[in-house]
Enzyme design. Structure first.
Site, short mmCIF file in Angstrom:
data_model
loop_
_atom_site.label_atom_id
_atom_site.label_comp_id
_atom_site.label_asym_id
_atom_site.label_seq_id
_atom_site.Cartn_x
_atom_site.Cartn_y
_atom_site.Cartn_z
N ILE A 156 0.99 -1.17 0.01
CA ILE A 156 0.18 -0.05 0.02
C ILE A 156 0.81 1.30 0.04
O ILE A 156 0.27 2.32 0.05
CB ILE A 156 -0.95 0.03 1.19
CG1 ILE A 156 -0.28 -0.18 2.53
CG2 ILE A 156 -1.84 -0.97 0.97
CD1 ILE A 156 -1.05 -0.20 3.75
N LYS A 178 5.44 -2.04 8.01
CA LYS A 178 6.55 -1.24 7.38
C LYS A 178 7.71 -2.13 7.61
O LYS A 178 8.35 -2.43 8.64
CB LYS A 178 6.64 0.02 8.44
CG LYS A 178 7.87 1.02 7.73
CD LYS A 178 7.66 2.25 8.58
CE LYS A 178 8.92 3.09 7.97
NZ LYS A 178 8.88 4.64 8.71
N ASP A 199 9.88 15.88 11.08
CA ASP A 199 9.25 15.59 9.67
C ASP A 199 7.76 15.62 9.47
O ASP A 199 7.23 14.59 8.73
CB ASP A 199 10.03 14.40 8.76
CG ASP A 199 10.07 14.18 7.62
OD1 ASP A 199 9.94 15.25 6.81
OD2 ASP A 199 9.98 13.24 7.00
#
Length: 565
Positions: free
Chosen positions: A284, A309, A412
């Site tokens: 994905i 992940k 970030d």
């Protein structure tokens, strides 16, 4: 209402039904229900299917505020296989120590850590073993035990506690209860105190009190007059209990305590997932260093959909991956992505490539990223007012948690790193989760950083210029993110050369009144975040004092400790 008990529990074949009688403000009940519906932890007994029937008013006595009958609150939970209290009765001398105690204590810690920031309504005031469910994980050999806390809603359950259960409540909370309060005050160490009492009970079979201690003496005397420690077989356990009860340490201490670190590590290894537990559905997402899969995980509680992940470990990258895992393991907040597990395997989930692959198992967010949602739903039109307000409020909650509770600076923050989850109760407004902590850093109070990390278009100027910076770099990025959603442009340009020139000349973004006229409050906040001088940029205190933020957060009574930043 039949009988005197405010709580009735009915056992059915596959569930428990609870009926509570009382006089409550319907708004307060609605708030509790909405909070409880967000709780998703394997260490908490799940309460569900809430119904509140308001009291009936007698028209003749309406103006005298007298009610004809009590309100009725009903809800349910899974059946309880066994309580820790019942389990202890089968143990020699009703004592647990060694591996069993370590596993149970670490899980209780994880349960407390997961709920302590959810809401003041969700706190554990009595960790009497009868308030803890224990079950054996099917198929485990030797047996592995999992716990769940129950009775963690003071408004409902404290009024039903027995005398023995009240002996596990902290003296500060006992004083509240003695005045007919519900125990729901601002004492954030109440759960830590009862945690120490449970630890002592498990290891010694006793409470750390003098034999003649009563509830009255706990309320009226100083705690030092009541404490008498029994004999502990493990000096690390005794030190933990002493630090909590005598030194009055904060919750932060439990992250570094030697015994709890050992307990968490042992339990984590015991419960760690294996590659064969996962069935990959599809890829994905893919970045420069990671691939993200959607998968079905077979857990000890059944199947669940997760995201994985996956990162190939090359050279010194393991240090950065471990940093990301360590940071995510600390976080339990509705607006921060939740990590379930992590492990390393010798091949990729997809393909035949061999090597060391780090796998981080996180909650699956079916709404994609904020960036993909923005591009798909609003490719031309500005992000609508209601979503701007929702995005601001939810990211503020998550960021404040990261900065204040764990000193985590994300570094970030951008739309690609904000994940969305469909809210079944309100599909129009997604749940918002801060994600991707690969560049994040834990800093000590008031520590400054100088590392050049992040995405330039949302990067604070002090980070880009390599000068010292602190948590305010995330606040600049939040301002840039909101500016981008509304205007479809980056605050200082997407062109690198122009971006550099704008930073050099300290150019401020353009604020077209036609774009911002319907949300002037957010415009003011963005202008106060995209400020070159860190000292003049909004601090957290400034943010929480902003009238617009006060309005959207609706947390006027929240007490915040800004000294922790």
């Amino acid at each position: 209402m039949e009988g005197d008990s405010p709580l009735l529990v009915k056992y059915e074949r596959d569930r428990l039904l609870y009926t509570v009688y009382g006089l409550w403000d319907p708004v307060e009940i609605a708030k509790i229900i909405s909070i409880l519906e967000r709780i998703n932890s394997p260490y908490l007994l799940q309460y569900r299917n809430w119904r509140y029937q308001q009291p009936e008013y007698d028209d003749k006595k309406l103006f005298s505020k007298k009610l004809k009958s009590r309100g009725i609150l009903t809800f349910e939970s899974d059946l309880i296989p066994c309580t820790l209290d019942q389990f202890l009765q089968s143990e020699p001398n009703s004592i647990l120590n060694g591996d069993k105690a370590m596993s149970i204590i670490s899980q209780v810690w994880m349960a407390l850590n997961s709920i302590r920031n959810v809401s003041d309504y969700i706190k554990v005031y009595s960790l009497h073993p009868s308030n803890i469910v224990i079950s054996i994980i099917p198929g485990s050999n030797p047996p592995m035990y999992q716990i769940q806390l129950m009775n963690y809603i003071p408004l409902i359950f404290t009024q039903t506690f027995s005398l023995e259960q009240k002996m596990f409540i902290s003296p500060s909370q006992l004083k509240i209860l003695a005045k007919e309060g519900n125990g729901n005050n601002t004492d954030c160490k109440a759960d830590l105190f009862t945690f120490a009492l449970l630890i002592t009970k498990l290891w010694t079979g006793k409470l750390p009190y003098s034999p003649k201690v009563t509830l009255r003496s706990l309320i009226e005397n100083s705690i030092g007059q009541c404490i008498r420690f029994p004999e502990f077989k493990n000096p690390l356990v005794r030190r933990l209990v002493e630090m909590i009860l005598l030194k009055n340490v904060s919750w932060d201490y439990t992250y570094e305590d030697e015994y709890l670190k050992l307990a968490r590590k042992a339990t984590f290894l015991e419960f760690r997932s294996k590659p064969e537990d996962f069935e990959i559905i599809e890829s994905i997402g893919e970045g420069t260093s990671a691939v993200v899969y959607q998968a079905i995980q077979n857990t000890r509680r059944g199947e669940r959909v997760v995201a994985i992940k996956e990162m190939l470990i090359n050279g010194g990258e393991m240090e950065y991956i471990q940093n990301e895992v360590d940071i995510m393991a600390l976080c339990q907040h509705p607006n921060v992505i939740q990590m379930y597990d992590s492990f390393v395997q010798l091949k990729s989930f997809i393909g035949s490539q061999k090597g060391n692959y780090a796998e981080i198992i996180i909650e699956f967010c079916d709404g994609g990223t904020l960036q993909s949602f923005f591009e798909k739903s609003y490719p031309v039109d500005p992000f609508p007012d209601y979503l701007m307000i929702h995005t601001l409020s939810e990211i503020l909650k998550g960021l404040w948690y990261l900065h204040s509770e764990h000193h985590i600076v994300h570094r970030d923050l951008k739309p690609e790193n904000i994940l969305l989850k469909v809210d079944p109760n309100n599909p129009r407004i997604p749940l918002i989760k801060i994600a991707d902590f690969g560049l994040s850093k834990i800093v000590e109070n008031h520590q400054m950083m100088k590392s050049y990390v992040g995405t330039p278009v949302f990067m604070a100027p002090e980070v880009f210029n390599g000068v010292q910076y602190n948590y305010k770099c995330d606040l600049w990025s939040l301002g840039g993110l909101l500016y981008f959603l509304r205007t479809h442009t980056y605050p200082l340009s997407a062109n690198r050369q122009r971006f550099i020139e704008n930073i050099r000349h300290q150019v401020v973004p353009i604020y077209d009144d036609n774009v911002w006229k319907t949300i002037p409050g957010i415009k003011r906040i963005i202008k106060s975040l995209i400020v070159y001088n860190q000292d003049k940029r909004y601090s957290w205190r400034d943010i929480h004092n902003d009238p617009f933020v006060k309005q959207i957060l609706e947390e006027d009574r929240v007490v915040r400790d800004y000294s922790k930043l």
